[in-house]
Scaffold this active site. Sequence first.
Site, PDB file in Angstrom:
ATOM      1  CB  VAL A 193      -0.857  -0.038   1.068  1.00  0.00           C
ATOM      2  CG1 VAL A 193      -2.148  -1.070   1.177  1.00  0.00           C
ATOM      3  CG2 VAL A 193      -0.225   0.031   2.579  1.00  0.00           C
ATOM      4  CG  ASN A 221      -7.874  -3.908   7.637  1.00  0.00           C
ATOM      5  OD1 ASN A 221      -8.235  -3.855   9.000  1.00  0.00           O
ATOM      6  ND2 ASN A 221      -7.337  -5.010   7.284  1.00  0.00           N
ATOM      7  CE1 TYR A 233      -0.493  -0.078  14.693  1.00  0.00           C
ATOM      8  CE2 TYR A 233      -1.347   0.737  17.048  1.00  0.00           C
ATOM      9  CZ  TYR A 233      -1.276   0.081  15.705  1.00  0.00           C
ATOM     10  OH  TYR A 233      -2.694  -0.603  15.344  1.00  0.00           O
ATOM     11  CE  LYS A 285      -3.163   1.677  13.117  1.00  0.00           C
ATOM     12  NZ  LYS A 285      -3.858   1.223  11.958  1.00  0.00           N
ATOM     13  CB  THR A 313      -6.039  -9.861  14.013  1.00  0.00           C
ATOM     14  OG1 THR A 313      -4.990  -8.956  14.629  1.00  0.00           O
ATOM     15  CG2 THR A 313      -7.445  -9.386  14.191  1.00  0.00           C
TER      16      THR A 313
HETATM   17  N1  LIG Z   1      -5.591  -6.429  16.394  1.00  0.00           N
HETATM   18  C1  LIG Z   1      -5.712  -5.267  17.161  1.00  0.00           C
HETATM   19  O1  LIG Z   1      -5.749  -5.371  18.230  1.00  0.00           O
HETATM   20  C2  LIG Z   1      -5.671  -3.820  16.544  1.00  0.00           C
HETATM   21  C3  LIG Z   1      -6.362  -2.670  17.355  1.00  0.00           C
HETATM   22  C4  LIG Z   1      -6.428  -1.525  16.778  1.00  0.00           C
HETATM   23  C5  LIG Z   1      -6.212  -1.332  15.309  1.00  0.00           C
HETATM   24  N2  LIG Z   1      -5.819  -2.226  14.609  1.00  0.00           N
HETATM   25  C6  LIG Z   1      -5.512  -2.180  13.240  1.00  0.00           C
HETATM   26  O2  LIG Z   1      -6.594  -2.825  12.474  1.00  0.00           O
HETATM   27  C7  LIG Z   1      -5.890  -3.085  11.150  1.00  0.00           C
HETATM   28  C8  LIG Z   1      -5.845  -4.493  10.896  1.00  0.00           C
HETATM   29  O3  LIG Z   1      -4.923  -5.285  11.426  1.00  0.00           O
HETATM   30  P1  LIG Z   1      -5.326  -6.900  12.300  1.00  0.00           P
HETATM   31  O4  LIG Z   1      -5.508  -6.557  13.564  1.00  0.00           O
HETATM   32  O5  LIG Z   1      -6.235  -7.383  11.471  1.00  0.00           O
HETATM   33  O6  LIG Z   1      -3.678  -7.401  12.061  1.00  0.00           O
HETATM   34  P2  LIG Z   1      -3.106  -8.462  11.074  1.00  0.00           P
HETATM   35  O7  LIG Z   1      -1.725  -8.452  11.042  1.00  0.00           O
HETATM   36  O8  LIG Z   1      -3.830  -9.583  11.062  1.00  0.00           O
HETATM   37  O9  LIG Z   1      -3.647  -7.676   9.502  1.00  0.00           O
HETATM   38  C9  LIG Z   1      -2.908  -6.759   8.776  1.00  0.00           C
HETATM   39  C10 LIG Z   1      -2.729  -6.887   7.328  1.00  0.00           C
HETATM   40  O10 LIG Z   1      -2.124  -6.082   6.494  1.00  0.00           O
HETATM   41  C11 LIG Z   1      -1.406  -6.682   5.674  1.00  0.00           C
HETATM   42  N3  LIG Z   1      -0.235  -5.716   5.319  1.00  0.00           N
HETATM   43  C12 LIG Z   1       0.745  -5.146   6.043  1.00  0.00           C
HETATM   44  N4  LIG Z   1       1.597  -4.116   5.514  1.00  0.00           N
HETATM   45  C13 LIG Z   1       1.050  -4.270   4.220  1.00  0.00           C
HETATM   46  C14 LIG Z   1       1.356  -3.346   2.882  1.00  0.00           C
HETATM   47  N5  LIG Z   1       2.594  -2.652   3.276  1.00  0.00           N
HETATM   48  N6  LIG Z   1       0.792  -3.643   2.064  1.00  0.00           N
HETATM   49  C15 LIG Z   1      -0.379  -4.168   2.125  1.00  0.00           C
HETATM   50  N7  LIG Z   1      -0.809  -4.934   2.847  1.00  0.00           N
HETATM   51  C16 LIG Z   1      -0.162  -5.060   4.276  1.00  0.00           C
HETATM   52  C17 LIG Z   1      -0.944  -7.749   6.081  1.00  0.00           C
HETATM   53  O11 LIG Z   1      -0.055  -8.614   5.333  1.00  0.00           O
HETATM   54  C18 LIG Z   1      -2.147  -8.473   6.855  1.00  0.00           C
HETATM   55  O12 LIG Z   1      -2.766  -9.168   6.455  1.00  0.00           O
HETATM   56  C19 LIG Z   1      -4.315  -2.633  11.304  1.00  0.00           C
HETATM   57  O13 LIG Z   1      -4.321  -1.219  10.745  1.00  0.00           O
HETATM   58  C20 LIG Z   1      -3.975  -2.350  12.788  1.00  0.00           C
HETATM   59  O14 LIG Z   1      -3.017  -1.432  13.026  1.00  0.00           O
HETATM   60  C21 LIG Z   1      -5.491  -3.640  15.261  1.00  0.00           C
END
Ligand SMILES: NC(=O)c1ccc[n+]([C@@H]2O[C@H](COP(=O)([O-])OP(=O)(O)OC[C@H]3O[C@@H](n4cnc5c(N)ncnc54)[C@H](O)[C@@H]3O)[C@@H](O)[C@H]2O)c1
Length: 267
Positions: free
Chosen positions: A64, A90, A154, A158, A189
């Site tokens: 991305v 996402n 991070y 955000k 996740t």
């Molecule tokens: N899990 C949590 O507790 C949590 C809490 C708050 C926010 N988030 C946010 O939610 C979103 C989704 O995260 P998640 O929890 O599903 O984690 P995850 O690690 O399962 O999913 C993240 C996905 O992003 C993809 N990715 C990473 N870098 C990339 C890039 N440069 N280009 C394209 N794809 C890329 C990864 O391959 C992965 O499939 C993220 O933005 C994360 O920061 C997660």
Amino acid sequence: MRRLDGKVALITGASGGQGEAEARLFVAEGAAVVIADVLVAPGEALAAELVAAGHRAVFVEIDVTDPAAWATVVARVEAELGRLDVLVNNAGVSDRRGVAEQPQDAFDRVVDVNLWGPVAGMQACAPLMARGGGGSIVNVSSIAGLTGYDAAGYTSSKWGLRGVTKTAALELAPFGIRVNSVHPGVILTPMLANVSREVVDRFARVAADPRAAAPEEVAHTVVHLSIEELSSFTTGAEIAIDGGFVAAGAHRAQALRVAQLMEESDA
Ligand SMILES: NC(=O)c1ccc[n+]([C@@H]2O[C@H](COP(=O)([O-])OP(=O)(O)OC[C@H]3O[C@@H](n4cnc5c(N)ncnc54)[C@H](O)[C@@H]3O)[C@@H](O)[C@H]2O)c1
């Protein structure tokens, strides 16, 4: 009729975690989904599974942060699916180091993926969305975009995403595009795979609903923000999906600590 019949949704980071849950809910509402991720094998497998179940889904490999890759993906979406109605930014990466320990290259990387990635995505996708009459962009920020948080890069990424969401909401409204941010709390996740379940549960304990949540609990809100009749007047908003983690604030952690100390002194 399902509520997203005829619509096309592109979800980044959809090879697993919250993005995968979103892809499954979008197709259930009738949308065609573009599963966009750097992780190829699970993304291709998910697309194949959804197609086999009778849905419209394609996988596209993308980093991305790369505007040229975005241009290729958007051209492919237009050629193969004809339109784009929803963009879910996402994809994200985590880095838990604080200000004192944060190396510059790691800071740059987390900001590149989590903040520049969504900006590059909006830049590339908005013209196609506008040509189809508009749509919805959902930027996945975090509770780390609403409070101080013990991770320098991070948290910066955000908070930045929360701010630029509002900039985009103002800029894209004339084209019929709404832009909102969601702020998940503790979600189970792969991102939390290297954190023990005990630590995850302890971390979640201060929330009003003191638990880690399933990715679908975020995905439902993302879909809600993408359905015009459910959210037609919602733009530039930030929605916490955190069981009241941020609402609880420092007060809750302190109240729990005081209650524990009183219990110990009574014993
Ligand atoms: N899990 C949590 O507790 C949590 C809490 C708050 C926010 N988030 C946010 O939610 C979103 C989704 O995260 P998640 O929890 O599903 O984690 P995850 O690690 O399962 O999913 C993240 C996905 O992003 C993809 N990715 C990473 N870098 C990339 C890039 N440069 N280009 C394209 N794809 C890329 C990864 O391959 C992965 O499939 C993220 O933005 C994360 O920061 C997660």
